[in-house]
Design an enzyme around this catalytic site. Structure first.
Site: not given
Length: 480
Positions: A232, A234-235, A309-310, A433, A435-436, A452
């Site tokens: 990775d 970035e972008n 990174g974001d 399980h 989306n939490f 899941d």
């Protein structure tokens, strides 16, 4: 970068774990960071919850935070250069839950990883901070059968350090490796370990250099259907010089996987291997990607684990150990590090978690064990799962909603006995399980759904913690 699918909790859920007796294992040979130092490219960060990465290291590997009272304790090696003292964690966390709150840097530079703060992509919680990993989500054994715990990253979980000492910036050379679970991945963005932006935002092409693992194809891919080791930057997720694909970068999914990325002025490389046996293979070694902004690089020097990174938090994976170096490591150095990783003996063969055996094909109900709520059973109305008070005199429809047919786990899971729970009143739908939250849904046949909807039993602290999402649902009781 932005995440892929909605948050989901990844591989098979572990309902509980047992305390194992263990014998000390001494790793006295040169450890990974000793080897890098000998090669002239010393570690500037060394992270592991499973073992010491220097032969003389005896300090704290990681910190766990106890759910019952919020107190913390540090987990250290059994002795200098040794495997983590998992028994001390089990004792501290007995009867409650624990989270991994700090992954300490063993290099002496203080480059510790803690809960990732808000970023350009906010995060799963109202305050934007990422979740912390369960301290018992990734049990493993190392040489001699000594139990340790990895870092199980579910989507929404992430660690970061934006003020790092000694990491590569701009176009400076660096190396990195990570030992991962090659079966635990998804196509979300982005399961990364390595060099990222210092402000938790996407600041442009070439501002990152991390190991990526998963099967995301939005920015690039390797050969086959994945998963792949990529970088990775970035972008872009890159597998070679071409922006979209390097067919020499194979799909790779060893249960224990060594992933290597290194980069320097005008060049970079990707390598991978089975972390349990064999040597490294080179999947790319050459020029920087043929797109604007990646030559020269503009690295900033933060460190991320499990996120982009974001702060993109859509990915999942399991991390056992990893380091970052200053300078461009030689092939000989990396080969020696791989040999040391293999000698550490990552395995599941000796990991016996115990727990109850469930009657496959029969109907069971799942009773809460939390004090004051033991008359409540796991039930559902449509897709919604909750606990309800159910007695022998309850309506037949409610009894059906609180009953589940035990099936062999839909996912291939290791460590313990693993099962899926099919709804009695909605055949073909399974407890999942997602989306939490727990939900009931029809299987779509995907890898994500199978994982899941698979739960593993075990004896010990988590089961006694009482009802809840994921670990601590309680034990099979009576058929209502």
């Amino acid at each position: 970068m932005r995440p892929g699918p909605s948050y989901s909790n990844g591989r098979a859920r572990t309902l509980a774990l047992s305390l194992l007796a263990a014998t000390s294992v001494s790793l006295v040979a040169a450890a990974p960071c000793d080897i890098y130092a000998s090669g002239g490219t010393p570690c500037i960060a060394a992270h592991s919850t499973t073992r010491a990465l220097y032969s003389a290291f005896s300090g704290a590997l990681y910190q766990v935070r106890r759910g019952s009272d919020g107190s913390t304790t540090d987990i250290r090696p059994l002795s200098a250069g040794d495997v983590a003292n998992a028994a001390s964690q089990d004792t501290f966390c007995n009867g409650t839950t624990c989270l991994i709150s700090v992954i300490y840097d063993q290099s002496g530079r203080g480059n510790h990883l803690t809960q990732a703060p808000p970023g350009g992509f906010q995060g799963p919680e109202a305050n934007g901070y990422d979740n912390l990993a369960s301290a018992v989500g990734a049990p493993v054994t190392l040489k001699g059968g000594q139990k340790a715990y990895g870092v199980f990253i579910s989507p929404g979980t992430g660690y970061r350090n934006n003020r790092v000492s000694g990491s590569a910036v701009r176009d400076e050379a660096e190396g990195m490796y990570a030992v991962l679970d090659g079966t635990h991945y998804n196509n979300g963005c982005c399961f990364d370990y390595g060099n990222a932006e210092t402000n938790s935002k996407d600041t442009g092409n070439g501002h990152m250099e991390t190991i990526y693992f998963g099967d995301n194809t939005v920015w690039g891919s390797g050969a086959g259907s994945g998963p792949w080791i990529m970088a990775d930057l970035e972008n872009g997720l890159f597998s070679g010089a071409n922006v979209k694909q390097n067919t020499a970068d194979p799909s790779i999914s060893h249960r224990f996987l060594t992933a290597v990325v290194k980069g320097g002025p005008g060049k970079w490389a990707i390598k991978g291997a089975n972390a349990a046996s064999g040597a490294l293979s080179t999947f790319y070694n050459g020029a920087r990607p043929n797109a604007a902004g990646y030559n020269p690089m503009s690295k900033e020097g933060a460190i991320v684990l499990g996120i982009g990174g974001d702060n993109s938090v859509g990915a999942q994976g399991t991390f056992y150990e990893g380091v970052m170096t200053t300078g461009y490591p030689s092939d000989a150095t990396e080969n020696a590090v791989q040999a040391d990783i293999v000698s550490a003996g990552y395995s599941l063969a000796s990991l016996a978690l115990g727990g109850p055996s469930l009657p496959v094909g029969q109907s069971v109900s799942l009773r809460a064990t939390t004090t004051g709520y033991t008359t409540r059973y796991l039930a559902h109305t449509g897709a919604t799962v909750n606990t309800q008070v159910v007695t022998p005199s309850s309506a037949a429809a409610l009894k059906q909603q609180a009953s589940w047919t035990v099936r062999t786990g839909l996912a291939t899971a290791t460590g313990g006995q693993c099962y899926s729970f099919e709804s009695r009143d909605a055949p073909g739908s399974y407890l999942r399980h997602y989306n939490f939250e727990l939900t009931v849904a029809n299987s779509d046949g995907s890898k994500q759904f199978r994982e899941d909807a698979t739960f593993c039993t075990g004896g010990g602290a988590e089961r006694r913690a009482g009802a809840g999402v994921g670990p601590g649902l309680g034990v099979p009781d009576q058929v209502l």
